[in-house]
Design a protein around this motif. Structure first.
Motif, PDB file in Angstrom:
ATOM      1  N   ASN A 238      38.778  23.217  45.747  1.00 23.53           N
ATOM      2  CA  ASN A 238      37.755  22.230  45.392  1.00 23.53           C
ATOM      3  C   ASN A 238      37.255  22.430  43.963  1.00 23.53           C
ATOM      4  O   ASN A 238      36.048  22.377  43.683  1.00 23.53           O
ATOM      5  CB  ASN A 238      36.583  22.299  46.380  1.00 23.53           C
ATOM      6  N   GLY A 239      38.180  22.678  43.073  1.00 20.12           N
ATOM      7  CA  GLY A 239      37.858  22.816  41.668  1.00 20.12           C
ATOM      8  C   GLY A 239      37.471  24.212  41.221  1.00 20.12           C
ATOM      9  O   GLY A 239      37.283  24.457  40.023  1.00 20.12           O
ATOM     10  N   THR A 240      37.364  25.141  42.174  1.00 19.28           N
ATOM     11  CA  THR A 240      36.973  26.516  41.858  1.00 19.28           C
ATOM     12  C   THR A 240      38.208  27.398  41.754  1.00 19.28           C
ATOM     13  O   THR A 240      39.042  27.400  42.674  1.00 19.28           O
ATOM     14  CB  THR A 240      36.024  27.083  42.937  1.00 19.28           C
ATOM     15  N   LEU A 241      38.334  28.145  40.670  1.00 23.61           N
ATOM     16  CA  LEU A 241      39.481  29.021  40.478  1.00 23.61           C
ATOM     17  C   LEU A 241      39.427  30.192  41.458  1.00 23.61           C
ATOM     18  O   LEU A 241      38.459  30.946  41.502  1.00 23.61           O
ATOM     19  CB  LEU A 241      39.501  29.555  39.041  1.00 23.61           C
ATOM     20  N   CYS A 242      40.495  30.343  42.253  1.00 24.68           N
ATOM     21  CA  CYS A 242      40.587  31.400  43.256  1.00 24.68           C
ATOM     22  C   CYS A 242      41.960  32.055  43.178  1.00 24.68           C
ATOM     23  O   CYS A 242      42.809  31.666  42.365  1.00 24.68           O
ATOM     24  CB  CYS A 242      40.349  30.845  44.663  1.00 24.68           C
ATOM     25  N   LEU A 243      42.183  33.014  44.061  1.00 25.25           N
ATOM     26  CA  LEU A 243      43.421  33.790  44.047  1.00 25.25           C
ATOM     27  C   LEU A 243      44.183  33.619  45.351  1.00 25.25           C
ATOM     28  O   LEU A 243      43.614  33.747  46.447  1.00 25.25           O
ATOM     29  CB  LEU A 243      43.076  35.272  43.835  1.00 25.25           C
ATOM     30  N   LEU A 244      45.477  33.316  45.239  1.00 25.60           N
ATOM     31  CA  LEU A 244      46.398  33.304  46.380  1.00 25.60           C
ATOM     32  C   LEU A 244      47.177  34.608  46.265  1.00 25.60           C
ATOM     33  O   LEU A 244      47.962  34.781  45.342  1.00 25.60           O
ATOM     34  CB  LEU A 244      47.327  32.082  46.274  1.00 25.60           C
ATOM     35  N   HIS A 245      46.958  35.525  47.212  1.00 23.65           N
ATOM     36  CA  HIS A 245      47.478  36.875  47.008  1.00 23.65           C
ATOM     37  C   HIS A 245      47.672  37.617  48.320  1.00 23.65           C
ATOM     38  O   HIS A 245      47.173  37.202  49.372  1.00 23.65           O
ATOM     39  CB  HIS A 245      46.520  37.671  46.102  1.00 23.65           C
ATOM     40  N   ALA A 246      48.411  38.723  48.234  1.00 24.30           N
ATOM     41  CA  ALA A 246      48.528  39.645  49.361  1.00 24.30           C
ATOM     42  C   ALA A 246      47.352  40.599  49.256  1.00 24.30           C
ATOM     43  O   ALA A 246      47.293  41.443  48.366  1.00 24.30           O
ATOM     44  CB  ALA A 246      49.856  40.389  49.309  1.00 24.30           C
ATOM     45  N   SER A 247      46.398  40.445  50.166  1.00 25.54           N
ATOM     46  CA  SER A 247      45.135  41.174  50.097  1.00 25.54           C
ATOM     47  C   SER A 247      45.165  42.425  50.968  1.00 25.54           C
ATOM     48  O   SER A 247      45.376  42.335  52.184  1.00 25.54           O
ATOM     49  CB  SER A 247      43.989  40.261  50.561  1.00 25.54           C
ATOM     50  N   PRO A 259      35.485  32.784  44.762  1.00 29.16           N
ATOM     51  CA  PRO A 259      35.831  32.443  43.373  1.00 29.16           C
ATOM     52  C   PRO A 259      36.349  33.674  42.637  1.00 29.16           C
ATOM     53  O   PRO A 259      35.853  34.784  42.841  1.00 29.16           O
ATOM     54  CB  PRO A 259      34.501  31.963  42.791  1.00 29.16           C
ATOM     55  N   LEU A 260      37.343  33.480  41.794  1.00 29.30           N
ATOM     56  CA  LEU A 260      37.900  34.608  41.056  1.00 29.30           C
ATOM     57  C   LEU A 260      36.812  35.320  40.252  1.00 29.30           C
ATOM     58  O   LEU A 260      36.819  36.550  40.148  1.00 29.30           O
ATOM     59  CB  LEU A 260      39.018  34.139  40.130  1.00 29.30           C
ATOM     60  N   SER A 261      35.876  34.574  39.690  1.00 35.77           N
ATOM     61  CA  SER A 261      34.796  35.188  38.917  1.00 35.77           C
ATOM     62  C   SER A 261      33.995  36.163  39.775  1.00 35.77           C
ATOM     63  O   SER A 261      33.632  37.261  39.323  1.00 35.77           O
ATOM     64  CB  SER A 261      33.878  34.113  38.335  1.00 35.77           C
ATOM     65  N   ASP A 262      33.730  35.796  41.036  1.00 38.74           N
ATOM     66  CA  ASP A 262      32.997  36.686  41.946  1.00 38.74           C
ATOM     67  C   ASP A 262      33.870  37.853  42.395  1.00 38.74           C
ATOM     68  O   ASP A 262      33.393  38.987  42.530  1.00 38.74           O
ATOM     69  CB  ASP A 262      32.514  35.916  43.180  1.00 38.74           C
ATOM     70  N   TYR A 263      35.143  37.562  42.647  1.00 41.79           N
ATOM     71  CA  TYR A 263      36.082  38.617  43.070  1.00 41.79           C
ATOM     72  C   TYR A 263      36.115  39.729  42.034  1.00 41.79           C
ATOM     73  O   TYR A 263      36.105  40.922  42.368  1.00 41.79           O
ATOM     74  CB  TYR A 263      37.470  38.001  43.255  1.00 41.79           C
ATOM     75  N   LEU A 264      36.135  39.351  40.766  1.00 43.36           N
ATOM     76  CA  LEU A 264      36.166  40.335  39.689  1.00 43.36           C
ATOM     77  C   LEU A 264      34.824  41.047  39.557  1.00 43.36           C
ATOM     78  O   LEU A 264      34.766  42.265  39.381  1.00 43.36           O
ATOM     79  CB  LEU A 264      36.525  39.654  38.366  1.00 43.36           C
ATOM     80  N   ALA A 265      33.743  40.295  39.642  1.00 47.83           N
ATOM     81  CA  ALA A 265      32.406  40.870  39.469  1.00 47.83           C
ATOM     82  C   ALA A 265      32.072  41.866  40.577  1.00 47.83           C
ATOM     83  O   ALA A 265      31.319  42.825  40.349  1.00 47.83           O
ATOM     84  CB  ALA A 265      31.364  39.759  39.439  1.00 47.83           C
ATOM     85  N   ASN A 266      32.643  41.661  41.753  1.00 44.11           N
ATOM     86  CA  ASN A 266      32.333  42.515  42.904  1.00 44.11           C
ATOM     87  C   ASN A 266      33.036  43.863  42.874  1.00 44.11           C
ATOM     88  O   ASN A 266      32.812  44.698  43.755  1.00 44.11           O
ATOM     89  CB  ASN A 266      32.675  41.796  44.209  1.00 44.11           C
ATOM     90  N   ASN A 267      33.909  44.075  41.898  1.00 43.55           N
ATOM     91  CA  ASN A 267      34.610  45.359  41.775  1.00 43.55           C
ATOM     92  C   ASN A 267      34.373  45.903  40.368  1.00 43.55           C
ATOM     93  O   ASN A 267      34.869  45.344  39.393  1.00 43.55           O
ATOM     94  CB  ASN A 267      36.105  45.176  42.038  1.00 43.55           C
ATOM     95  N   LYS A 268      33.624  46.983  40.284  1.00 44.33           N
ATOM     96  CA  LYS A 268      33.258  47.518  38.972  1.00 44.33           C
ATOM     97  C   LYS A 268      34.464  48.025  38.184  1.00 44.33           C
ATOM     98  O   LYS A 268      34.396  48.176  36.959  1.00 44.33           O
ATOM     99  CB  LYS A 268      32.234  48.642  39.116  1.00 44.33           C
ATOM    100  N   ARG A 269      35.589  48.296  38.872  1.00 41.51           N
ATOM    101  CA  ARG A 269      36.795  48.765  38.191  1.00 41.51           C
ATOM    102  C   ARG A 269      37.586  47.628  37.555  1.00 41.51           C
ATOM    103  O   ARG A 269      38.426  47.857  36.703  1.00 41.51           O
ATOM    104  CB  ARG A 269      37.699  49.512  39.181  1.00 41.51           C
TER     105      ARG A 269
END
Length: 280
Positions: A238-247, A259-269
């Motif tokens: 729906n217009g939000t950049l996300c990740l299709l991945h093996a999690s 959202p990819l922005s949140d996925y990145l922000a949630n991991n300090k590494r």
């Protein structure tokens, strides 16, 4: 790891005199050939990659599937995937479909080209263990191109010595000091090389117009000695950049709704991303 049903030699190219040992299940080779037959010719590039990647949603995440011993056979699986092997198999199938082939052997040939230095499996050390190695080699062979520099002027030095400094994390290295030294010799020329990246603070909720569906997203990391912590495909929810991945967290291939922005922000590494695009 589940029982391997087929381990045999196959010819990777009709013109090649050599043969490459490949380990796979018969159900996987049949499934891949069906995917090739069903590939929609109207899809190209990123759309083709996403269409093929969608076919793996729900398949199990399994780490270490390539650790098959010193002989390093070409391991192919549709049902046991980590983040890298997921991207590799999707890219190999898409490349084969784009070339107009319906042959599993051609997928194997393309997978070998993607996974190994100079496109040849010459054993464990020839595998492109670091994503930066993988990126450089795939760009050289014309399979992908990096688009990061068109998006960001930020650069960071590569940190590559994790394998040689943590050999106990790798079954073969733990048993072979000689192999550790061989890997270290391959790491040394890459250390300190500067590469473009997009800092995570600069990735908004909606990504940026330069990132397209099916682009390969490599997540950079602050873990000492490691260049990239994770890899997957860009898609828009729906217009939000996300990740299709093996999690690894979800234990399967998913279309992540975070959202990819949140996925990145949630991991300090996580420090940011590099972006790559298929050249077909």
């Amino acid at each position: 790891m589940k029982n391997i049903l087929a381990a045999l030699f196959i010819i990777l190219s009709p013109l090649a005199a050599m043969a490459q040992k490949a380990i796979f299940e018969k159900s996987d080779s049949a499934r891949i050939e069906t995917m090739l037959l069903n590939a929609d010719n109207s899809h190209t590039g990123g759309e083709l990659l996403q269409a093929i990647a969608d076919g793996f949603i729900g398949e199990k995440y399994v780490g270490g599937t390539l650790e098959q011993g010193a002989e390093e056979p070409l391991f192919i699986s549709c049902t046991e995937l980590d983040c890298t092997t997921f991207v590799e198999i999707v890219l190999a199938i898409a490349k084969t479909a784009n070339d107009g082939s319906h042959r599993f052997a051609d997928v194997c040939r393309n997978l070998e080209t993607i996974r190994y230095r100079n496109g040849k499996n010459c054993g464990y050390a020839s595998r492109l263990h670091y994503i930066s190695w993988w990126i450089t080699d795939s760009a050289k062979t014309g399979i992908i191109e990096e688009v990061t520099p068109t998006i960001s002027k930020e650069r960071q030095p590569l940190s590559i010595d994790f394998m040689s400094t943590h050999p106990d994390n790798y079954p073969l290295l733990a048993e072979s000091p000689e192999m550790v030294k061989e890997i270290e010799l391959l790491e040394i020329p890459c250390r300190g090389i500067e590469v473009s990246y997009i800092p995570k603070e600069k990735i908004g909720l909606y990504g940026c117009k330069e990132i397209k569906v099916g682009d390969i997203i490599a997540i950079t990391t602050s873990i000492p000695g490691l260049d990239v912590a994770h890899i997957g495909f860009a898609y828009y929810n729906n217009g939000t950049l996300c990740l299709l991945h093996a999690s690894s967290n979800k234990g399967k291939v998913i279309k992540d709704t975070t959202p990819l922005s949140d996925y990145l922000a949630n991991n300090k590494r996580h420090t940011g991303i590099r972006v790559f695009r298929a050249c077909f």
